[in-house]
Design an enzyme around this catalytic site. Sequence first.
Site, PDB file in Angstrom:
ATOM      1  N   SER A   1      65.911  61.299   7.810  1.00 26.09           N
ATOM      2  CA  SER A   1      66.511  62.272   8.725  1.00 26.09           C
ATOM      3  C   SER A   1      67.206  63.344   7.906  1.00 26.09           C
ATOM      4  CB  SER A   1      67.523  61.562   9.628  1.00 26.09           C
ATOM      5  OG  SER A   1      66.823  60.698  10.490  1.00 26.09           O
TER       6      SER A   1
ATOM      7  N   CYS B   1      76.689  60.726  13.215  1.00 27.76           N
ATOM      8  CA  CYS B   1      75.998  62.023  13.250  1.00 27.76           C
ATOM      9  C   CYS B   1      76.359  62.740  14.556  1.00 27.76           C
ATOM     10  CB  CYS B   1      74.488  61.841  13.145  1.00 27.76           C
ATOM     11  SG  CYS B   1      74.006  61.005  11.639  1.00 27.76           S
TER      12      CYS B   1
ATOM     13  N   SER C   1      63.366  54.451   9.533  1.00 24.43           N
ATOM     14  CA  SER C   1      63.978  55.772   9.538  1.00 24.43           C
ATOM     15  C   SER C   1      65.416  55.635   9.039  1.00 24.43           C
ATOM     16  CB  SER C   1      63.962  56.326  10.965  1.00 24.43           C
ATOM     17  OG  SER C   1      64.661  57.556  11.021  1.00 24.43           O
TER      18      SER C   1
ATOM     19  N   CYS D   1      59.749  51.123  19.470  1.00 27.01           N
ATOM     20  CA  CYS D   1      60.908  51.660  18.755  1.00 27.01           C
ATOM     21  C   CYS D   1      62.038  50.637  18.878  1.00 27.01           C
ATOM     22  CB  CYS D   1      61.281  53.011  19.376  1.00 27.01           C
ATOM     23  SG  CYS D   1      62.721  53.755  18.619  1.00 27.01           S
TER      24      CYS D   1
ATOM     25  N   CYS E   1      76.342  52.420  15.759  1.00 28.66           N
ATOM     26  CA  CYS E   1      76.059  52.942  14.418  1.00 28.66           C
ATOM     27  C   CYS E   1      77.341  53.557  13.885  1.00 28.66           C
ATOM     28  CB  CYS E   1      74.959  53.998  14.453  1.00 28.66           C
ATOM     29  SG  CYS E   1      74.523  54.612  12.803  1.00 28.66           S
TER      30      CYS E   1
ATOM     31  N   CYS F   1      64.370  60.147  21.943  1.00 34.49           N
ATOM     32  CA  CYS F   1      65.048  60.069  20.673  1.00 34.49           C
ATOM     33  C   CYS F   1      66.516  60.457  20.779  1.00 34.49           C
ATOM     34  CB  CYS F   1      64.398  61.092  19.764  1.00 34.49           C
ATOM     35  SG  CYS F   1      63.788  60.422  18.292  1.00 34.49           S
TER      36      CYS F   1
HETATM   37  N1  SAH Z   1      69.707  55.846  11.918  1.00 35.03           N
HETATM   38  C1  SAH Z   1      68.373  56.207  11.646  1.00 35.03           C
HETATM   39  C2  SAH Z   1      67.394  55.792  12.714  1.00 35.03           C
HETATM   40  C3  SAH Z   1      67.805  55.949  14.140  1.00 35.03           C
HETATM   41  S1  SAH Z   1      67.901  57.583  14.752  1.00 35.03           S
HETATM   42  C4  SAH Z   1      68.280  57.701  11.365  1.00 35.03           C
HETATM   43  O1  SAH Z   1      69.243  58.415  11.621  1.00 35.03           O
HETATM   44  O2  SAH Z   1      67.243  58.126  10.871  1.00 35.03           O
HETATM   45  C5  SAH Z   1      66.202  58.076  14.877  1.00 35.03           C
HETATM   46  C6  SAH Z   1      65.985  59.578  14.885  1.00 35.03           C
HETATM   47  O3  SAH Z   1      66.492  60.166  16.105  1.00 35.03           O
HETATM   48  C7  SAH Z   1      66.702  60.284  13.748  1.00 35.03           C
HETATM   49  O4  SAH Z   1      65.888  61.212  13.098  1.00 35.03           O
HETATM   50  C8  SAH Z   1      67.804  60.972  14.481  1.00 35.03           C
HETATM   51  O5  SAH Z   1      68.286  62.056  13.770  1.00 35.03           O
HETATM   52  C9  SAH Z   1      67.159  61.351  15.784  1.00 35.03           C
HETATM   53  N2  SAH Z   1      68.127  61.739  16.829  1.00 35.03           N
HETATM   54  C10 SAH Z   1      69.364  61.252  16.999  1.00 35.03           C
HETATM   55  N3  SAH Z   1      69.966  61.859  18.048  1.00 35.03           N
HETATM   56  C11 SAH Z   1      69.086  62.744  18.556  1.00 35.03           C
HETATM   57  C12 SAH Z   1      69.124  63.664  19.657  1.00 35.03           C
HETATM   58  N4  SAH Z   1      70.171  63.747  20.444  1.00 35.03           N
HETATM   59  N5  SAH Z   1      68.031  64.431  19.878  1.00 35.03           N
HETATM   60  C13 SAH Z   1      66.941  64.308  19.096  1.00 35.03           C
HETATM   61  N6  SAH Z   1      66.842  63.445  18.062  1.00 35.03           N
HETATM   62  C14 SAH Z   1      67.901  62.668  17.773  1.00 35.03           C
HETATM   63 FE1  SF4 Z   2      73.311  56.506  13.252  1.00 31.09          FE
HETATM   64 FE2  SF4 Z   2      70.850  57.548  13.019  1.00 31.09          FE
HETATM   65 FE3  SF4 Z   2      72.438  58.155  15.118  1.00 31.09          FE
HETATM   66 FE4  SF4 Z   2      73.037  59.089  12.694  1.00 31.09          FE
HETATM   67  S1  SF4 Z   2      71.215  59.563  13.910  1.00 31.09           S
HETATM   68  S2  SF4 Z   2      74.496  58.174  14.147  1.00 31.09           S
HETATM   69  S3  SF4 Z   2      72.420  57.394  11.394  1.00 31.09           S
HETATM   70  S4  SF4 Z   2      71.590  56.166  14.642  1.00 31.09           S
END
Ligand code: SAH
Ligand code: SF4
Length: 379
Positions: A227, A120, A205, A109, A116, A347
């Site tokens: 996502s 989110c 992703s 990964c 970023c 994740c």
């Molecule tokens: N920016 C991209 C890729 C990195 S995040 C994206 O958002 O898709 C990779 C995955 O981890 C995404 O699906 C994201 O929503 C998830 N993720 C982020 N924070 C998390 C958390 N605290 N618990 C579980 N999954 C999370």
């Molecule tokens: Fe960035 Fe992905 Fe985290 Fe959202 S989930 S803040 S797009 S790394």
Amino acid sequence: MSENSERVNLLNFDRDGLIAYCESLGEKRFRAVQLLRWMHKHCVGDFDKMTDLAKSFRAKLEASCEIRGPVAIRDKISSDGTRKWLFDVGSGNAVETVFIPEDDRGTLCISTQAGCAMGCLFCSTGKQGFNRNLTTAEIIGQLWHAEKTLREDAGVTDPADRIISNVVLMGMGEPLQNLDNVIAALKLMLDDNAYGLSRRRVTVSTCGLTLQMDKLAQAVPVALAVSLHAPDDELRDMIMPINRKHPLADLMAACKRYLAHAPRDYITFEYVMLGGVNDSIAHAKALVKLVKGVSCKFNLIPFNPFADSDLKKPEAATVKAFQDYLMGQGIVTTIRKTRGDDIDAACGQLAGSIKDKTRRAERLAEQKARATFLIKEEK
Ligand code: SAH
Ligand code: SF4
């Protein structure tokens, strides 16, 4: 080699870039391909060891080039075999990379940005803020370093015995906000003279940048994970600010366009389950409606809490019921296992060390208000 070195870092080139560079040194294409194989198939970083390269060519490379991946400043192995590296990317910034061994595969990964900017609500990288895009060398360098180290540790010498079989761009950062460097790195991952991974074993992703999804489809249509995290714009606006710019109807249309480039593929919708926020059967029902007509699978990710995250984990039974509902509607749905819990490698827990360049205090206050609102609404 110092960080401000004037040397050309060869890890920044994909195959075409390397050929063009070698031609500028007066070398033929096949020499560039030999060099590419040494760097990425054999994971060699030392020109001296590239024994079948002409001595004159090696001398030119020694004089003006380097092969410099990011430097690992921490390397931790979890009790379940998951391994996490922290890589220095200069100016006080560091990003994380995670290797997940399983019976039938080894997945790496990778991070694509220092921080970023997408903000989110449930993501610890997002909370860190944003510093800069990683270079191609820093992105592919994570794979290069990991494969090299894992092979050395396992005593593997044959380049055909790859340890990393799958790559996911799901680490820190939004890959499609760093599209050019990501595309060059993806090309190297797929190149038979480099990592030789099949298109379906490499997954990008994204939080849903629709224009860039189109560009990725044109350039290198690898597997795509989107996502989603909410079935309607009102909730998604709260959880993922990007939705205000690219609402769900646009996102679904972009998914369909992406699949037109890769007809036998499917989109993997990632869905972080936030306790009491987006995890009811009503949400699952709305999701089924939303994704109608998009060939897809779902991957449910129970929320992984981190310091100050304000949100809650879902109940295990709730996650199971959500999965059962989607499966009952004919959508293949998996629940992501948490790996590397003891080393914070799960994740959304990748934090690294980011010198934020955005208005962090303001953003955090605004995020806190949104999280508090969501939690209260459910009560
Ligand atoms: N920016 C991209 C890729 C990195 S995040 C994206 O958002 O898709 C990779 C995955 O981890 C995404 O699906 C994201 O929503 C998830 N993720 C982020 N924070 C998390 C958390 N605290 N618990 C579980 N999954 C999370
Ligand atoms: Fe960035 Fe992905 Fe985290 Fe959202 S989930 S803040 S797009 S790394």
